[in-house]
Design an enzyme around this catalytic site. Structure first.
Site, PDB file in Angstrom:
ATOM      1  N   ARG A 103     -22.182  16.780   5.939  1.00 55.85           N
ATOM      2  CA  ARG A 103     -22.243  16.498   7.369  1.00 55.85           C
ATOM      3  C   ARG A 103     -23.041  15.225   7.579  1.00 55.85           C
ATOM      4  O   ARG A 103     -24.192  15.151   7.180  1.00 55.85           O
ATOM      5  CB  ARG A 103     -22.906  17.689   8.069  1.00 55.85           C
ATOM      6  N   THR A 107     -23.810  11.626  13.070  1.00 57.47           N
ATOM      7  CA  THR A 107     -22.739  12.096  13.946  1.00 57.47           C
ATOM      8  C   THR A 107     -22.506  13.597  13.876  1.00 57.47           C
ATOM      9  O   THR A 107     -21.810  14.155  14.729  1.00 57.47           O
ATOM     10  CB  THR A 107     -21.414  11.413  13.561  1.00 57.47           C
ATOM     11  N   ASP A 204     -32.029  24.292   5.885  1.00 56.70           N
ATOM     12  CA  ASP A 204     -30.839  23.717   5.237  1.00 56.70           C
ATOM     13  C   ASP A 204     -30.573  24.502   3.953  1.00 56.70           C
ATOM     14  O   ASP A 204     -31.347  24.434   3.001  1.00 56.70           O
ATOM     15  CB  ASP A 204     -31.097  22.234   4.920  1.00 56.70           C
ATOM     16  N   ASP A 207     -30.400  22.519   0.585  1.00 56.40           N
ATOM     17  CA  ASP A 207     -31.711  22.077   0.106  1.00 56.40           C
ATOM     18  C   ASP A 207     -32.528  23.245  -0.434  1.00 56.40           C
ATOM     19  O   ASP A 207     -33.239  23.116  -1.431  1.00 56.40           O
ATOM     20  CB  ASP A 207     -32.483  21.384   1.233  1.00 56.40           C
TER      21      ASP A 207
HETATM   22  C1  PRP Z   1     -24.324  22.180   5.589  1.00 53.12           C
HETATM   23  C2  PRP Z   1     -23.734  23.568   5.377  1.00 53.12           C
HETATM   24  C3  PRP Z   1     -22.311  23.399   5.840  1.00 53.12           C
HETATM   25  C4  PRP Z   1     -22.465  22.432   6.984  1.00 53.12           C
HETATM   26  C5  PRP Z   1     -22.502  23.209   8.270  1.00 53.12           C
HETATM   27  O1  PRP Z   1     -23.970  21.368   4.529  1.00 53.12           O
HETATM   28  O2  PRP Z   1     -23.834  24.032   4.050  1.00 53.12           O
HETATM   29  O3  PRP Z   1     -21.451  22.863   4.850  1.00 53.12           O
HETATM   30  O4  PRP Z   1     -23.703  21.737   6.794  1.00 53.12           O
HETATM   31  O5  PRP Z   1     -22.508  22.337   9.353  1.00 53.12           O
HETATM   32  P1  PRP Z   1     -21.263  22.208  10.327  1.00 53.12           P
HETATM   33  O6  PRP Z   1     -20.757  23.564  10.613  1.00 53.12           O
HETATM   34  O7  PRP Z   1     -21.874  21.544  11.534  1.00 53.12           O
HETATM   35  O8  PRP Z   1     -20.230  21.332   9.674  1.00 53.12           O
HETATM   36  P2  PRP Z   1     -24.557  19.887   4.352  1.00 53.12           P
HETATM   37  O9  PRP Z   1     -23.744  18.889   5.095  1.00 53.12           O
HETATM   38  O10 PRP Z   1     -26.025  19.899   4.671  1.00 53.12           O
HETATM   39  O11 PRP Z   1     -24.312  19.598   2.825  1.00 53.12           O
HETATM   40  P3  PRP Z   1     -24.926  20.333   1.533  1.00 53.12           P
HETATM   41  O12 PRP Z   1     -24.203  21.631   1.375  1.00 53.12           O
HETATM   42  O13 PRP Z   1     -24.628  19.363   0.453  1.00 53.12           O
HETATM   43  O14 PRP Z   1     -26.400  20.521   1.755  1.00 53.12           O
END
Ligand code: PRP
Length: 214
Positions: A103, A107, A204, A207
């Site tokens: 994400r 944005t 998160d 993380d």
């Molecule tokens: C987080 C989570 C989802 C997403 C959720 O991943 O694991 O994939 O964000 O957000 P959304 O519903 O608004 O799309 P992240 O982008 O932090 O990546 P990561 O899994 O690599 O930490």
């Protein structure tokens, strides 16, 4: 909300409380994710079709069963990786198809960075695993990809979701994607804050699973 199941179970409630706790170590966090993924997968697979088989026990022959559909486990990288092994333990014959989505911090839109789905032979049932469904953007991007692949049925397994994200995903499912799709979550939290983080949430998940800082 038809097709959305917030699983009400004392084990889920207790493990989720530990998962939310900011003092929970990465080691315990990973173990809790595994337990919650197992419980979610048990619920989410209760309507899978089976075919009858025959089993030779040490004493006699008796009817048995095996899963009928070809099942694909689709983790959304990175955090979804934490849910793969427990679901594979339950469904050892599942295929694993990784989707890389992160994400964008500015944005909050999903950005795809990895997909190796083959052009043909889509699985019958895809179990999409990601611990968090915040805006729903990542799950909706995964749904687009799975629709293009030609998957028949989709089940989304997320440990925690936001009300807003669930509404967004539902709207997409009903509009054009998978009208029979199901979403299984341990808890739907009420708030998405200005940074599009789930509140109260658990921080998160990626993380906390991988012991990295955002
Ligand atoms: C987080 C989570 C989802 C997403 C959720 O991943 O694991 O994939 O964000 O957000 P959304 O519903 O608004 O799309 P992240 O982008 O932090 O990546 P990561 O899994 O690599 O930490």
């Amino acid at each position: 909300m038809p097709g959305v199941f917030e699983v009400d179970h004392p084990l889920i409630a207790c493990h989720l409380s530990r998962l939310r706790d900011k003092s929970t170590s990465p080691e315990e966090f990973r173990a809790l994710v595994r337990r919650l993924a197992t419980l979610l997968a048990y619920e989410a697979t209760q309507d899978l079709d089976t075919v009858e088989t025959s089993v030779e026990t040490p004493l006699t022959t008796t009817p048995g069963s095996k899963l009928a559909p070809r099942i694909g486990l689709v983790p959304i990288l990175r955090a979804g990786l934490g849910m793969v092994d427990p679901v594979l333990d339950l469904i050892p014959t599942a295929e694993v198809w990784h989707l890389g989505l992160y994400r964008d911090e500015e944005t909050a839109q999903p950005v795809e960075y990895y997909s190796k789905l083959p052009p043909q032979r889509p699985v019958d049932v895809a179990l999409v695993v990601d611990p968090m469904l915040a805006t729903g953007g990542s799950v909706m991007a995964a749904l687009d990809t799975l629709k293009q692949w030609g998957v028949g049925q989709v089940k989304i397994l997320s440990i925690i979701a936001s009300e807003e994200g669930i509404k967004n995903v539902e709207a997409q499912l009903q509009d054009n994607q998978f009208p029979n799709a199901q979403v299984y979550v341990c808890k739907i939290d009420p708030v998405l804050n200005d940074q599009k983080f789930i509140v109260p949430g658990l921080g998160d998940a990626g993380d906390r699973i991988f012991h990295t800082t955002g």
